[in-house]
Write an enzyme that holds these catalytic residues in place. Sequence first.
Site, short mmCIF file in Angstrom:
data_model
loop_
_atom_site.label_atom_id
_atom_site.label_comp_id
_atom_site.label_asym_id
_atom_site.label_seq_id
_atom_site.Cartn_x
_atom_site.Cartn_y
_atom_site.Cartn_z
N ASP A 24 0.79 -1.24 0.00
CA ASP A 24 0.00 0.00 0.00
C ASP A 24 0.83 1.29 0.00
O ASP A 24 0.52 2.24 0.75
CB ASP A 24 -0.97 0.00 1.20
CG ASP A 24 -2.02 -1.10 1.11
OD1 ASP A 24 -1.98 -1.91 0.16
OD2 ASP A 24 -2.90 -1.16 1.99
N HIS A 64 -10.71 0.96 -3.03
CA HIS A 64 -12.09 0.96 -2.53
C HIS A 64 -13.05 1.72 -3.45
O HIS A 64 -12.69 2.77 -4.00
CB HIS A 64 -12.15 1.68 -1.16
CG HIS A 64 -11.29 1.05 -0.10
ND1 HIS A 64 -11.33 -0.28 0.21
CD2 HIS A 64 -10.38 1.61 0.75
CE1 HIS A 64 -10.48 -0.53 1.20
NE2 HIS A 64 -9.89 0.60 1.54
N LYS A 122 -7.04 -4.84 -3.37
CA LYS A 122 -7.81 -5.46 -2.29
C LYS A 122 -8.72 -4.42 -1.66
O LYS A 122 -8.44 -3.23 -1.71
CB LYS A 122 -6.87 -6.03 -1.23
CG LYS A 122 -5.97 -4.97 -0.62
CD LYS A 122 -4.96 -5.55 0.34
CE LYS A 122 -4.05 -4.47 0.89
NZ LYS A 122 -4.75 -3.36 1.59
N CYS A 167 -2.28 -3.09 7.39
CA CYS A 167 -2.12 -3.96 6.22
C CYS A 167 -0.82 -4.76 6.23
O CYS A 167 -0.79 -5.89 5.76
CB CYS A 167 -2.27 -3.13 4.95
SG CYS A 167 -3.98 -2.56 4.76
C1 VGL Z 1 -4.81 0.54 5.60
C2 VGL Z 1 -6.42 1.41 6.96
C3 VGL Z 1 -7.35 1.30 5.95
C4 VGL Z 1 -3.38 0.12 5.43
C5 VGL Z 1 -5.73 0.41 4.59
O1 VGL Z 1 -2.87 0.12 4.29
O2 VGL Z 1 -2.73 -0.21 6.46
N1 VGL Z 1 -5.15 1.01 6.79
N2 VGL Z 1 -6.99 0.81 4.77
ZN ZN Z 2 -8.39 0.88 3.15
#
Ligand code: VGL
Ligand code: ZN
Length: 220
Positions: A24, A64, A122, A167
């Site tokens: 991410d 999302h 995801k 994540c």
């Molecule tokens: C994440 C919160 C919501 C992350 C993703 O990448 O850790 N945290 N969505």
């Molecule tokens: Zn997220």
Amino acid sequence: MDQTGRRRKVTIEIGADDLLVVVDMQHDFLPGGSLAVPGGDEIVPLINQLGKRFTNVVFTQDWHPADHLSFASQHPGKAPFDTVELAYGTQVLWPDHCVWATHGAQLSVDIDIPHGQLVLRKGFRREIDSYSAFQEADRQTLTGLAGYLNEREVGRLYVVGLATDFCVAWTAIDGAAAGYDVTVIEDATRAIDSNGSLKRAWTDMAEAGVERIMSREILG
Ligand code: VGL
Ligand code: ZN
């Protein structure tokens, strides 16, 4: 120490069955983004350096729809970092982030690992969040990553990126549960750290058998 009194350096050899998972590294999680992780930009050069040591690299991308149920904006009266009960259990609520096809959802332009091979998206179902790159938050819906890694004959996963306590941790723990040796490279991650989440994540990772190293153990 060796005989001359110098600290001996033991560097980890990265081989053909090792794979780096870059979690991410998207604009919304970096400074200026809607869910900016403190210091997230500081790990970019380190991740680029680590990327050069691996022939196998996979990226994850939080992805999302605009009305995703992990967004506080979908729950009247709720604020980011509150929780709600969803069908699969307690869900932390977030500011709107990583909405597909927006700039914030794009992988950082500063990530320079052109030989990376897969971008795994995801969290694309409105009703189910997915911190883990292996299975969604209902703990039932699989992403397909284990099948991919199996076909690629990967043995050990090294995990870096954002955020350590969400994540990165969930991916590492589920990777261990899927039968992989998993190592998190601590200084190549940064945390959100909400309500003690970082401390809890390291405890959970240790219990799952996830190893924890610093990047110098690979980079020398
Ligand atoms: C994440 C919160 C919501 C992350 C993703 O990448 O850790 N945290 N969505
Ligand atoms: Zn997220």
